[in-house]
Motif scaffolding. Structure first.
Motif, PDB file in Angstrom:
ATOM      1  N   UNK A   1       0.811  -1.217   0.000  1.00  0.00           N
ATOM      2  CA  UNK A   1       0.000   0.000   0.000  1.00  0.00           C
ATOM      3  C   UNK A   1       0.844   1.266   0.000  1.00  0.00           C
ATOM      4  N   UNK A   2       2.124   1.170   0.214  1.00  0.00           N
ATOM      5  CA  UNK A   2       2.945   2.361   0.400  1.00  0.00           C
ATOM      6  C   UNK A   2       3.932   2.626  -0.737  1.00  0.00           C
ATOM      7  N   UNK A   3       4.275   1.594  -1.524  1.00  0.00           N
ATOM      8  CA  UNK A   3       5.345   1.751  -2.507  1.00  0.00           C
ATOM      9  C   UNK A   3       4.878   1.381  -3.920  1.00  0.00           C
ATOM     10  N   UNK A   4       5.524   1.984  -4.889  1.00  0.00           N
ATOM     11  CA  UNK A   4       5.316   1.662  -6.297  1.00  0.00           C
ATOM     12  C   UNK A   4       5.766   0.219  -6.536  1.00  0.00           C
ATOM     13  N   UNK A   5       5.152  -0.483  -7.516  1.00  0.00           N
ATOM     14  CA  UNK A   5       5.562  -1.875  -7.784  1.00  0.00           C
ATOM     15  C   UNK A   5       7.056  -2.056  -8.002  1.00  0.00           C
ATOM     16  N   UNK A   6       7.716  -1.078  -8.620  1.00  0.00           N
ATOM     17  CA  UNK A   6       9.159  -1.193  -8.844  1.00  0.00           C
ATOM     18  C   UNK A   6       9.905  -1.231  -7.514  1.00  0.00           C
ATOM     19  N   UNK A   7       9.499  -0.373  -6.575  1.00  0.00           N
ATOM     20  CA  UNK A   7      10.130  -0.376  -5.263  1.00  0.00           C
ATOM     21  C   UNK A   7       9.794  -1.636  -4.483  1.00  0.00           C
ATOM     22  N   UNK A   8       8.572  -2.135  -4.649  1.00  0.00           N
ATOM     23  CA  UNK A   8       8.203  -3.385  -3.985  1.00  0.00           C
ATOM     24  C   UNK A   8       9.111  -4.532  -4.434  1.00  0.00           C
ATOM     25  N   UNK A   9       9.335  -4.621  -5.741  1.00  0.00           N
ATOM     26  CA  UNK A   9      10.193  -5.687  -6.263  1.00  0.00           C
ATOM     27  C   UNK A   9      11.627  -5.499  -5.769  1.00  0.00           C
ATOM     28  N   UNK A  10      12.136  -4.258  -5.838  1.00  0.00           N
ATOM     29  CA  UNK A  10      13.502  -3.999  -5.401  1.00  0.00           C
ATOM     30  C   UNK A  10      13.716  -4.293  -3.931  1.00  0.00           C
ATOM     31  N   UNK A  11      12.794  -3.811  -3.095  1.00  0.00           N
ATOM     32  CA  UNK A  11      12.908  -4.062  -1.657  1.00  0.00           C
ATOM     33  C   UNK A  11      12.776  -5.545  -1.354  1.00  0.00           C
ATOM     34  N   UNK A  12      11.849  -6.204  -2.071  1.00  0.00           N
ATOM     35  CA  UNK A  12      11.664  -7.644  -1.862  1.00  0.00           C
ATOM     36  C   UNK A  12      12.923  -8.431  -2.184  1.00  0.00           C
ATOM     37  N   UNK A  13      13.608  -8.053  -3.273  1.00  0.00           N
ATOM     38  CA  UNK A  13      14.843  -8.756  -3.654  1.00  0.00           C
ATOM     39  C   UNK A  13      15.935  -8.534  -2.605  1.00  0.00           C
ATOM     40  N   UNK A  14      16.103  -7.289  -2.160  1.00  0.00           N
ATOM     41  CA  UNK A  14      17.140  -6.995  -1.166  1.00  0.00           C
ATOM     42  C   UNK A  14      16.835  -7.677   0.167  1.00  0.00           C
ATOM     43  N   UNK A  15      15.596  -7.586   0.603  1.00  0.00           N
ATOM     44  CA  UNK A  15      15.190  -8.190   1.871  1.00  0.00           C
ATOM     45  C   UNK A  15      15.338  -9.709   1.807  1.00  0.00           C
ATOM     46  N   UNK A  16      14.850 -10.301   0.724  1.00  0.00           N
ATOM     47  CA  UNK A  16      14.948 -11.751   0.569  1.00  0.00           C
ATOM     48  C   UNK A  16      16.384 -12.228   0.448  1.00  0.00           C
ATOM     49  N   UNK A  17      17.212 -11.482  -0.292  1.00  0.00           N
ATOM     50  CA  UNK A  17      18.616 -11.863  -0.423  1.00  0.00           C
ATOM     51  C   UNK A  17      19.341 -11.867   0.904  1.00  0.00           C
ATOM     52  N   UNK A  18      19.058 -10.855   1.745  1.00  0.00           N
ATOM     53  CA  UNK A  18      19.709 -10.794   3.063  1.00  0.00           C
ATOM     54  C   UNK A  18      19.275 -11.965   3.944  1.00  0.00           C
TER      55      UNK A  18
END
Length: 492
Positions: free
Chosen positions: A442-459
């Motif tokens: 609800x807070x971020x654009x789909x591009x940011x959702x994907x980027x944050x998801x990749x960084x969070x998941x990778x960590x």
């Protein structure tokens, strides 16, 4: 084999094969969404159905003869030439048959509008089979490093050509041109790398001898082909070309990680396991190490794609495909469940257990086709994909049992070691999906959702891997250090 097979040579050849696929990963990552935005689901579906028929007939035409060449003790020129001409003869027969029966075949698949595509794409059959012998020679010589460049060139030029044609308004011809351009360049590259030139030599007895062995391999390959392609045919027949196009686009994108890793790994492992056929200990060690490494690499990609499927579908494919995000997520999940099985097919082929591979492949094909047909007939494309996930979970357990019994490895311990990286990836994906649904969507654009998801998941995955896979990481580190130590010791 003309080259000794050991951990170093296998690792080097896998590295070159994966590098050639990885180099085209970025391009495909971009071109598949671009094509999906420029073309309709019906156009994707028509080409996908036609290609499934072409690939099936090409597999029958090849009769597994090229695979049999890889296992030959000696590279006998007359036998090689005989296989080439046999392949080419079968290829033209199959192409002619497809051209004549294109319309009834298209009607049977529920894709009558694709009949003209079948007639045109029948030329892909001789184009594919003409290079089988050259590839077999490259594989048996373990010369994958020489083949890597041509693989990169063919895929890259074909992808660029498809995008240019799609932007120019050529529609479905953009996808067709991609197949032909890649096929022609790949054929030229294989002949160049293998240094093979066909000669007018043919010995029927050599073809018959190899056919007796290759039919078993061909049977299992046909069954595996049905497993991978039957969902497309079933969806086209029961749900129509639009749903077939949605499945095709999602399947193309979700298959990119497999194309990067598995196509490189499996091509090398088949001749490698063949060389270890009579050394059970080395073969068993290679099986477990290759299974763990491929799972370690592939599982986070597939489960991670499931976690970010909703914003990724909207971001990459556009609004016209946004509703199909569950298809992308479920396809990624279904492929993720099978990542521990990635090395099982080359292991059974290369270790001489063709009968076990055949019967299991037939059972898997029947189960997959029946499950997807049941889901599609009684529901929608989503139900069909859920059915595919359920049958793949059962396949994971059954396939592991078959392979570890054949390898004489304790089934439970072997199964746990092979799926442990997958379980770690599943935990990571659940955490990412929870974060997206409850905090980020609800807070971020789909591009940011994907980027944050990749960084969070990778960590998360990195931390969990260090905690759970220390023995495997130490083993891989030793493999990297060994060649360096050997090189240093050889210096004066």
């Amino acid at each position: 084999m003309s080259q000794s097979v050991n951990a170093k040579s296998v690792t080097r050849n896998v590295g070159w094969s994966v590098l050639s696929k990885t180099s085209t990963f970025g391009l495909k990552f971009v071109t598949v969404p671009i094509l999906a935005r420029l073309l309709t689901p019906e156009e994707f579906g028509a080409v996908a159905v036609a290609l499934a028929v072409v690939q099936f007939l090409a597999m029958i035409g090849g009769a597994g003869l090229a695979s049999a060449l890889i296992l030959e003790a000696q590279e006998e020129p007359e036998t090689v030439h005989s296989v080439f001409w046999a392949n080419l003869g079968f290829a033209f027969l199959m192409a002619a048959g497809l051209y004549v029966f294109a319309e009834p075949l298209a009607d049977w698949f529920g894709a009558a509008d694709a009949a003209w595509l079948l007639k045109f794409m029948c030329l892909l059959i001789p184009l594919q089979l003409a290079g089988d012998v050259a590839y077999a020679l490259v594989a048996r010589r373990m010369q994958f490093s020489r083949d890597a460049l041509w693989s990169m060139i063919s895929e890259s030029i074909a992808a660029v050509a498809a995008v240019i044609l799609a932007l120019s308004g050529f529609g479905v011809f953009a996808l067709v041109a991609q197949l032909f351009v890649a096929g022609v360049i790949r054929l030229v590259g294989l002949f160049f790398v293998s240094r093979y030139l066909p000669r007018l030599q043919f010995r029927l007895s050599s073809v018959v001898r190899l056919t007796r062995f290759s039919l078993g391999l061909m049977g299992s390959e046909l069954a595996n082909f049905v497993t991978f392609q039957s969902p497309m045919v079933v969806i086209s027949r029961f749900l129509g070309l639009a749903d077939a196009g949605a499945y095709s686009a999602a399947n193309r994108f979700s298959s990119i990680p497999n194309q990067v890793v598995l196509s490189g790994v499996m091509g090398v492992l088949f001749p490698a396991f063949s060389a270890m056929m009579h050394d059970r200990q080395r073969r068993s060690q290679a099986l477990m190490l290759s299974t763990q490494v491929t799972t370690l690499l592939l599982a986070p990609m597939m489960f991670g794609l499931w976690a970010v499927a909703e914003p990724a579908m909207l971001l990459l494919f556009g609004a016209q495909w946004a509703a199909a995000w569950p298809v992308l997520g479920l396809l990624a999940l279904s492929k993720g469940l099978l990542t521990p099985c990635s090395t099982f097919i080359p292991y059974l082929k290369g270790s001489g257990h063709g009968s076990a591979l055949f019967w299991w492949a037939v059972g898997r094909a029947a189960a997959t086709t029946a499950a997807v047909a049941y889901g599609a007939y009684n529901g929608t494309l989503i139900e069909a994909m859920v059915a595919l996930c359920l049958v793949n979970a059962a396949v994971l357990v059954g396939y592991s049992w078959v392979v570890f019994r054949v390898d004489e490895t304790p089934v439970l311990s072997g199964f746990y070691q092979s799926i442990r990286p997958m379980l770690t990836a599943a935990l990571m994906a659940l955490a990412v999906r929870y974060a997206l649904e409850h905090y980020l969507a609800a807070q971020f654009h789909p591009a940011l959702q994907v980027g944050i998801g990749i960084l969070f998941g990778g960590a998360i995955y990195a931390v969990l891997t260090v905690l759970t896979e220390r023995p495997l990481l130490r083993k891989l580190l030793d493999l990297v250090r060994r060649p360096r130590a050997a090189s240093a010791a050889s210096l004066p």
